[in-house]
Design a protein around this motif. Structure first.
Motif, PDB file in Angstrom:
ATOM      1  N   ILE A 147       9.415  43.956  10.077  1.00 39.19           N
ATOM      2  CA  ILE A 147       9.375  42.637   9.779  1.00 39.19           C
ATOM      3  C   ILE A 147       9.501  42.354   8.408  1.00 39.19           C
ATOM      4  N   LYS A 148      10.079  41.014   7.878  1.00 41.09           N
ATOM      5  CA  LYS A 148      10.053  40.417   6.599  1.00 41.09           C
ATOM      6  C   LYS A 148       9.679  39.085   6.772  1.00 41.09           C
ATOM      7  N   HIS A 149       8.623  38.535   5.988  1.00 39.19           N
ATOM      8  CA  HIS A 149       8.141  37.157   6.426  1.00 39.19           C
ATOM      9  C   HIS A 149       7.526  36.646   4.799  1.00 39.19           C
ATOM     10  N   ASP A 150       7.384  35.394   4.846  1.00 35.92           N
ATOM     11  CA  ASP A 150       6.838  34.724   3.798  1.00 35.92           C
ATOM     12  C   ASP A 150       5.310  35.172   3.554  1.00 35.92           C
ATOM     13  N   SER A 151       5.085  35.395   2.274  1.00 33.44           N
ATOM     14  CA  SER A 151       3.983  36.151   1.947  1.00 33.44           C
ATOM     15  C   SER A 151       2.814  34.992   2.064  1.00 33.44           C
ATOM     16  N   THR A 152       2.982  33.873   2.311  1.00 30.45           N
ATOM     17  CA  THR A 152       1.665  33.098   2.301  1.00 30.45           C
ATOM     18  C   THR A 152       1.337  32.850   4.083  1.00 30.45           C
ATOM     19  N   ILE A 187       0.785  -1.025   0.189  1.00 30.81           N
ATOM     20  CA  ILE A 187      -0.009  -0.226   0.095  1.00 30.81           C
ATOM     21  C   ILE A 187       0.848   1.179  -0.079  1.00 30.81           C
ATOM     22  N   GLN A 188       0.337   2.391  -0.563  1.00 31.14           N
ATOM     23  CA  GLN A 188       1.119   3.620  -0.540  1.00 31.14           C
ATOM     24  C   GLN A 188       0.324   4.719  -0.075  1.00 31.14           C
ATOM     25  N   ASN A 189       0.912   5.767   0.052  1.00 31.26           N
ATOM     26  CA  ASN A 189       0.314   7.158   0.625  1.00 31.26           C
ATOM     27  C   ASN A 189       1.258   8.229   0.137  1.00 31.26           C
ATOM     28  N   GLU A 190       0.457   9.449  -0.412  1.00 28.03           N
ATOM     29  CA  GLU A 190       1.306  10.789  -0.640  1.00 28.03           C
ATOM     30  C   GLU A 190       1.058  11.564   0.207  1.00 28.03           C
ATOM     31  N   VAL A 191       2.012  12.404   0.769  1.00 28.08           N
ATOM     32  CA  VAL A 191       2.018  13.636   1.536  1.00 28.08           C
ATOM     33  C   VAL A 191       2.907  14.791   0.617  1.00 28.08           C
ATOM     34  N   HIS A 192       2.575  15.959   1.010  1.00 23.25           N
ATOM     35  CA  HIS A 192       3.254  17.149   0.277  1.00 23.25           C
ATOM     36  C   HIS A 192       4.004  17.958   1.336  1.00 23.25           C
ATOM     37  N   LEU A 193       5.086  18.679   0.991  1.00 21.42           N
ATOM     38  CA  LEU A 193       5.956  19.278   1.827  1.00 21.42           C
ATOM     39  C   LEU A 193       6.047  20.663   0.984  1.00 21.42           C
ATOM     40  N   GLU A 194       5.720  21.748   1.856  1.00 23.38           N
ATOM     41  CA  GLU A 194       6.084  23.037   1.339  1.00 23.38           C
ATOM     42  C   GLU A 194       6.970  23.932   2.245  1.00 23.38           C
ATOM     43  N   ILE A 195       8.127  24.557   1.586  1.00 24.66           N
ATOM     44  CA  ILE A 195       9.059  25.231   2.429  1.00 24.66           C
ATOM     45  C   ILE A 195       8.811  26.615   2.393  1.00 24.66           C
ATOM     46  N   LYS A 196       8.948  27.336   3.506  1.00 28.68           N
ATOM     47  CA  LYS A 196       8.476  28.735   3.616  1.00 28.68           C
ATOM     48  C   LYS A 196       9.632  29.644   4.115  1.00 28.68           C
ATOM     49  N   ASP A 197       9.845  30.812   3.738  1.00 29.22           N
ATOM     50  CA  ASP A 197      10.847  31.632   4.063  1.00 29.22           C
ATOM     51  C   ASP A 197      10.560  32.084   5.624  1.00 29.22           C
ATOM     52  N   PRO A 198      11.923  32.282   6.042  1.00 30.85           N
ATOM     53  CA  PRO A 198      11.942  32.434   7.615  1.00 30.85           C
ATOM     54  C   PRO A 198      11.489  33.819   7.938  1.00 30.85           C
ATOM     55  N   THR A 199      10.830  34.187   8.779  1.00 33.58           N
ATOM     56  CA  THR A 199      10.469  35.298   9.558  1.00 33.58           C
ATOM     57  C   THR A 199      11.615  35.920   9.988  1.00 33.58           C
ATOM     58  N   MET A 200      11.726  37.461   9.659  1.00 36.19           N
ATOM     59  CA  MET A 200      13.040  38.078  10.106  1.00 36.19           C
ATOM     60  C   MET A 200      12.662  39.658  10.662  1.00 36.19           C
ATOM     61  N   THR A 237      10.207  44.261  24.263  1.00 35.96           N
ATOM     62  CA  THR A 237      10.548  43.164  23.525  1.00 35.96           C
ATOM     63  C   THR A 237       9.483  43.123  22.465  1.00 35.96           C
ATOM     64  N   CYS A 238       9.934  42.993  21.021  1.00 38.68           N
ATOM     65  CA  CYS A 238       8.913  42.784  20.011  1.00 38.68           C
ATOM     66  C   CYS A 238       9.437  41.296  19.723  1.00 38.68           C
ATOM     67  N   ILE A 239       7.790  40.571  19.703  1.00 35.50           N
ATOM     68  CA  ILE A 239       7.962  39.183  19.226  1.00 35.50           C
ATOM     69  C   ILE A 239       6.928  39.058  18.092  1.00 35.50           C
ATOM     70  N   VAL A 240       7.641  38.238  17.009  1.00 36.48           N
ATOM     71  CA  VAL A 240       6.913  38.209  15.799  1.00 36.48           C
ATOM     72  C   VAL A 240       6.722  36.459  15.778  1.00 36.48           C
ATOM     73  N   ASN A 241       5.200  36.295  15.697  1.00 35.74           N
ATOM     74  CA  ASN A 241       5.036  34.829  15.719  1.00 35.74           C
ATOM     75  C   ASN A 241       4.317  34.426  14.331  1.00 35.74           C
ATOM     76  N   THR A 242       4.420  33.283  13.626  1.00 34.86           N
ATOM     77  CA  THR A 242       3.550  32.786  12.377  1.00 34.86           C
ATOM     78  C   THR A 242       3.347  31.365  12.924  1.00 34.86           C
ATOM     79  N   THR A 243       2.549  30.835  12.064  1.00 31.24           N
ATOM     80  CA  THR A 243       2.062  29.301  12.511  1.00 31.24           C
ATOM     81  C   THR A 243       3.330  28.423  12.581  1.00 31.24           C
ATOM     82  N   LEU A 244       4.484  28.833  11.953  1.00 33.56           N
ATOM     83  CA  LEU A 244       5.494  28.116  11.658  1.00 33.56           C
ATOM     84  C   LEU A 244       6.793  28.464  12.488  1.00 33.56           C
ATOM     85  N   ASP A 245       7.231  29.719  12.870  1.00 28.95           N
ATOM     86  CA  ASP A 245       8.123  30.157  13.596  1.00 28.95           C
ATOM     87  C   ASP A 245       7.986  31.345  14.260  1.00 28.95           C
TER      88      ASP A 245
END
Length: 1206
Positions: free
Chosen positions: A564-569, A529-542, A610-618
């Motif tokens: 700040i500068k962050h991934d557009s998505t 049996i097989q299964n597919e998954v998908h990977l997306e790489i995002k730009d880091p937040t700075m 302190t300035c803290i910037v959060n996204t769902t990934l970093d």
């Protein structure tokens, strides 16, 4: 090369063991997978091994198990099969092995004592429970014993023995006094572990007659008490004074005074003793010593220290308590009792034994056909436990042979297993102190591969971070996992990947080119049996511009940037902290899109921001320090409202928006907090200014939303803490272009006012909402499910339209659309309305009445067809009225009652009916217009009930021994009267009721002469009527037979002890008043004579009595009963009898009675708290029922006093 995570080994045995464990399958905790796989039974819940039950309640023996297929259950009792089907008192819960033994319905708990064991079985094996020993709790009574009083010399030791009855479980012991208060305990007086009360030395204050030992049986929530123990402490001084009359001077002064004594152990006795305790239990050691002064106890452990954090001292250090003992706590413990004269010690040799405890309990084993595995069962204890194995509940020695199984002591080795090797194995580790029983199954499965990770799962990872792609799987034999990238990619290999044993693919450093689709393939000999998954790489937040260190003067303004500068998505959120905590809740702190501004800075604003910037990934952060310094001296500041803004400018004009900018006026030493923007519509409402929006005080431009067909002018108002500025000068005007309406009227409804019309209403749009000239409304309607085409009409300046000539109550689809000279608004939504209602056409049918009792009936009817309702069905109305009473056959004014039942209900209850009556009712349907026609009248009758009380009861013609009773029949007989019941009883002159006499009288009688009554006696009468249903409420009266000719009452007979409601008022009789005056005169003369004698120096016995009572503990003992008497030469000074010390209200006061609870019955009329303190009210002896006995403990009444003279 592929990398696989592994665990290095250092010993050959460990390598072999790990290989065996790795070969076993791990079943993922996936609920869907677990439901599909076969599994031997597992016991999930069972009752404790030693199960003490309440003999008054049902016995519930728990046994729950899981398995696939679900297991069946059976029980053994005392080692043999327990057939629950043959015992009516025993049931088993559905889908469970739990037994319920019905004790509350006639069963006896003692009959079910024994050892029970549960077996859960399915096709893959059998699991067994522990041996569950069932024993009912017991709380026996104290054995009767005669307790002699303790007479102790002051300073001597004393032990009061409790010796509680042996219960199951053992009771909790405590000592209390006669007032249900805990006896105070101290270093001198304390309770031992066995419940006895120990006195190291007695003092005079220990003298009392109410030392009571209580035993509380928590399981049955009962308390038993011992007979009170009396203690008399004699001091030598008082003893010498007491016996001076009988002893010589040499005897008196030769007695030894109270001397101090060195310690002597009361418990334990001797110099050494032993104690055995089990591992994990609480060790309690006790030493109680006698001596004067009171000895102090100290504990040591010979050759070691008392364990820290587990050692506690209780009972004034007389008890050493060590919790969670282990073998290391074995040894000699010495207690030392010391006072000023010396010391004594006792050594307790403690040995810690251990019931079996697990080192390695056997664990479930899931194998594939042909694999190997082991079950290991290791336990320790003192003495060393023996290990035995069972297979499916049967000793393995006599269990069916399995060639794949080999037993080697505490280990079972499985080699090349097959599906038939599935079974449940039990390991039993036991020694003389207990046993352990563990179930572990061997489940041999043959399953094709399954992938449990959801298909097409999306993973998002920040660049240069690890990426973990899951491929949770299961199969038997264990599948091999391979990963591919892309649809037609090759298998993944190389150092850039890590393949985990659980199927997860790890990319240690994910790059942009790692983005894509990855395929996981699982295969074994049974499938793939097989299964597919998908990977997306995002730009880091700075953070490309971080906050910087700032120094600001007090009351100034400061701003920190955080760009700040962050991934557009990814959607970032920015949080500001002060000193790693939330910003103060202060309007001076203004958080912008990429900055933090602090207005009117104070010293408390000093700190790290302190300035803290959060996204769902970093998440990233940056900090800066703010230092606040003092401002240079300034002249006195005058605070005022700000000056109005000026130089308003409109730019960026669009059809639906415009930008407004301005220049703030002077703040007047109070910072501007915000600006308010207002607008004027010169076209529709000239001269009226409306609120538009507001912006922070740091902002001087704003983008404003506009509406069509409005001639706008704007002005700005500045606001600070002092108040609002004057409005600015208006801006230039800006007329927006006209447009078709953006919205349609709201609240559209269609409701008919007459049976042949439809009234359509709506809320008109305001001028501002018209968006242009020529506002009108397009009203459209059509009959639902009948008309295909819409009928429309266009109206203006109204909010209602009436459609005439419609059928009665039919649904219509309705919509109202706005339009102006430039066009129509968007298509409106449709609403459902109805044309007008008319009265219902038909009455409900099949009306039935079910009489429930004499005052309640239930009525049923069939619903009318909805088409005949001709409106919204609101419910049904039931009209009902009483026609006549069946007992009186008389008619009266008909008063109809109405009950309404909402909705489409077809039954209802008619409460409040009169018994034994004839009723009629009809039912009508109701809609919004009104009521429909009535159904035919339905007649029903109510049965007989109990009558009301007789209308009156009069008692006339009293004679010496008779009374005449007359009465009226009940106002509401509620049936046919069968008889009257007369009860009466005499009331004596102490307000008590005598024996009750009952007479049944025919229903046709209305009077009765009672003869042979006692003269001069008050009687109380109870009178009620009866029907065949029962007795009605009663009325009461009282009357008195007249006195005899002499006018003097003879002694009345006292019967019973219930108090009467009233007494004979003889205090108003002339002869009684004269008699009382004579008695009072005699008493006064007696008092005068006594007073004269005392003033002349005559010896009055009271003085002698006071002397005799000066010290009650040295009074001489009477020879006849051993009690302490009084020295008196007057016969009238004898001690009062116990009966005379009871007050007239029958309450026993503490100073009036020394009786213990035992004098008043087996127990007390009350309850006890958890600590043993008493709750409730001390009730004394139980009062007798009214017709019992003929004695009274009441104080004599004046009538009795008079009788004593006759």
């Amino acid at each position: 090369m592929m990398k696989k995570k592994s665990i290095p080994a250092s010993k050959p045995f460990l390598i072999l063991f790990l290989c065996q464990m790795i070969s076993a399958l791990d079943v993922p905790l996936d609920s869907k997978l677990l439901e599909e796989l076969s599994q031997p039974p597992t016991i999930t819940h069972q009752s404790p091994k030693d199960y003490i039950v309440d003999p008054r309640e049902n016995i519930v023996i728990q046994c729950e198990a899981k398995g696939k297929p679900p297991p069946s259950f059976s029980w053994t009792r005392n080692g043999t099969h327990f057939d629950i089907d043959k015992d009516a008192q025993v049931t088993m819960k559905p889908n469970s092995g739990t037994l319920v033994i019905n004790i509350m319905n006639g069963g006896k708990a003692e009959a079910y004592e024994g050892v029970y064991q549960c077996t859960a079985r399915n096709e893959r094996g059998a699991a067994i429970s522990n041996n569950i020993v069932i024993r009912p709790s017991r709380s026996p009574l104290w054995t009767k014993e005669k307790l002699e009083p303790h007479q102790v010399r002051e300073g001597d030791s004393l032990v009061l023995h409790c010796r509680p009855p042996v219960g199951l479980p053992p009771p909790i012991i405590f000592w209390m006094d006669n007032a249900f208060q805990r006896l105070p305990q101290s270093e001198r007086v304390s309770q031992g572990l066995n419940g006895d009360l120990y006195f190291s030395n007695v003092q005079p204050e220990d003298t009392r007659e109410d030392y009571i030992c209580y035993a509380r049986f928590n399981h049955t929530q009962t308390i038993q008490q011992k007979q009170p123990i009396s203690v008399k402490v004699f001091s030598l001084d008082s003893l010498n004074d007491t016996i001076a009359a009988n002893l010589s001077d040499t005897d008196i002064y030769g007695a030894k005074p109270v001397t101090e004594r060195q310690p002597v152990l009361l418990t334990p006795t001797g110099s050494t003793s032993t104690k055995v305790e089990l591992r994990g239990n609480v060790l309690l050691l006790e030493c109680i010593a006698a001596g004067l002064p009171t000895p102090v106890i100290r504990w040591i452990k010979e050759g070691g220290e008392l364990p820290a954090n587990r050692t506690f001292f209780e009972n004034f250090k007389k008890t050493l308590k060590i919790i969670d003992v282990s073998e290391a706590d074995s040894g000699n413990y010495k207690c030392i009792a010391r006072n000023t004269l010396g010391s004594v010690h006792h050594v307790i040799s403690v040995t810690v034994k251990a019931a079996p405890y697990w080192i390695t309990a056997p664990r479930n084993l899931v194998l594939s056909p042909g694999e190997d595995g082991t079950l290991i069962c290791r336990a320790n204890g003192n003495p060393k436990p023996s290990i035995s194995w069972l297979a499916n509940g049967v000793p393995i020695a006599i269990a069916p042979e399995d060639p794949s199984r080999k037993v080697d002591g505490d280990t079972i080795i499985f080699s090349h297993v097959q599906e038939r090797s599935s079974a449940v194995y039990q390991c039993n580790a036991s020694n003389e102190y207990g046993y352990l029983l563990a179930n572990a199954f061997v489940n041999v499965l043959a399953e094709p591969p399954r992938i449990l990770t959801p298909a097409n799962k999306l993973y998002q990872v920040i660049a240069d971070s690890p990426a973990l792609l899951d491929c949770a799987y299961f199969g038997s034999p264990k599948p091999e996992i391979e990963w591919f990238k892309g649809v037609k990619g090759s298998i993944l290999r190389g150092n850039e990947y890590v393949f985990h044993d659980n199927g997860t693919l790890e990319i240690p450093v994910a790059q942009k080119d790692s983005t894509g689709t990855y395929t996981c393939v699982a295969r074994n000999e049974l499938g793939k049996i097989q299964n597919e998954v998908h990977l997306e790489i995002k730009d880091p937040t700075m953070i490309i511009k971080q906050p910087e260190y700032k120094v600001v003067q007090r009351y100034g303004q400061v701003s920190f940037e955080c760009i700040i500068k962050h991934d557009s998505t990814l959607l970032p959120t920015v949080i500001w902290l002060k000193d790693n905590d939330e910003l103060p809740d202060d309007e001076r702190f203004l958080v912008g899109k990429d900055n933090l501004t602090i207005m009117n800075v104070t010293d408390k604003d000093d700190g790290t921001y302190t300035c803290i910037v959060n996204t769902t990934l970093d998440s990233v952060s940056a900090s800066a320090v703010l230092t606040v310094v003092a401002a240079p001296p300034t002249p006195a500041i005058i605070y005022a409202r700000p000056n109005p803004p000026f130089d308003l400018e409109l730019t960026g004009q669009l059809e639906r928006s415009i930008e407004l900018s301005w220049i703030p006026g002077d703040e007047n030493n109070s910072p501007i907090t915000h600006f308010v923007i207002e607008y004027e519509d010169g076209l529709h409402e000239p001269g009226v200014w409306h609120y538009q929006t507001e912006v922070p005080g740091t902002q001087t431009t704003v983008q404003l939303k506009l509406s069509p067909y409005v001639n706008y002018s704007f002005r700005v108002v500045a606001v600070n803490k002092i108040g609002r500025s004057q409005p600015s000068e208006p801006s230039e005007q800006y007329l927006t272009k006209s447009a078709s309406p953006d919205e349609n009227p709201a609240n559209v409804q269609g409701i008919g006012s007459e049976p042949d019309n439809l009234v359509i209403t709506w809320e008109s749009l305001k001028g501002f909402q018209s968006n242009g000239p020529g506002l009108q409304y397009k009203v459209s309607w059509r009959q639902k499910d009948v008309d295909d085409e819409w009928t429309s009409v266009i109206v203006a300046n109204v909010s209602k339209y009436i459609v005439s000539g419609t059928p009665t109550f039919v649904p219509y689809e309705i919509k109202v659309q706005a339009l102006n000279d430039l066009g129509y608004a968007p298509e409106p939504s449709e609403v459902i309305g109805h044309s007008g209602e008319d009265l219902p056409m038909v009455a409900p049918g099949n009306v039935q009445v079910h009489v429930i009792n004499s005052t309640l009936a239930k009525v049923h009817w069939d619903p009318v067809p909805l088409k005949t309702v001709r409106g919204h069905l609101q419910g049904y109305k039931v009209y009902y009225w009483k026609v006549q009473s069946l007992s009186r056959r008389s008619r009266r004014h008909v008063e109809k009652k109405i009950l309404t039942f909402r909705g489409n209900k077809t039954f209802g209850m008619l409460p409040g009916l009169e018994p034994y009556s004839s009723y009629k009712l009809n039912v009508r349907v109701v809609n919004g217009k009104g009521e429909g026609p009535a159904s035919p009248d339905k007649v029903f009758k109510t049965p007989e009930g109990v009558p009301s009380s007789p209308s009156y009861l009069k008692i006339t013609n009293p004679t010496l021994d008779s009374l005449t009773l007359e009465w009226g029949s009940p106002t509401h007989p509620n049936g046919v009267l069968t008889s009257y019941i007369l009860k009466f009883q005499p009331i004596n002159n102490t307000h008590e009721l005598g024996p009750l006499v009952e007479i049944r009288i025919p229903a046709n009688e209305s009077s009765l002469i009672l003869k042979n009554l006692n003269y001069s006696t008050r009687y109380k009468f109870y009178f009620n009527a009866q029907t065949s249903v029962g007795s009605g409420s009663q009325i009461t009266e009282e009357a008195v037979t007249i006195m005899d000719e002499a006018g003097i009452l003879h002694p009345a007979v006292v019967a019973g002890k219930a108090m009467a409601s009233r007494q004979v008022d003889i205090a108003t009789q002339g002869w009684f008043i004269g008699l009382m005056c004579a008695v009072a005169l005699l008493i006064l003369i007696l008092l005068i004579v006594c007073f004269i004698r005392r003033n002349k120096g005559g010896k009055y016995p009271v003085k002698e009595k006071e002397d005799a009572h000066a010290d009650p503990e040295i009074q001489p003992m009477k020879e006849d009963d051993g009690t302490f008497g009084e020295y008196s030469d007057a016969e009238d000074h004898k001690p009062l009898k116990k009966g005379s010390r009871t007050p007239s209200d029958r309450t026993v006061k503490k100073e009036d009675s020394d009786d213990s609870l035992v004098d008043y019955g087996e127990g007390v009329n009350g309850q006890f708290n958890e600590d043993g303190s008493f709750i409730g009210q001390y009730s004394g002896k139980k009062e007798k029922e009214p017709a019992e006995g003929n004695e009274s403990s009441e104080a004599p009444s004046p009538v009795n006093a008079m009788n004593s003279f006759v």
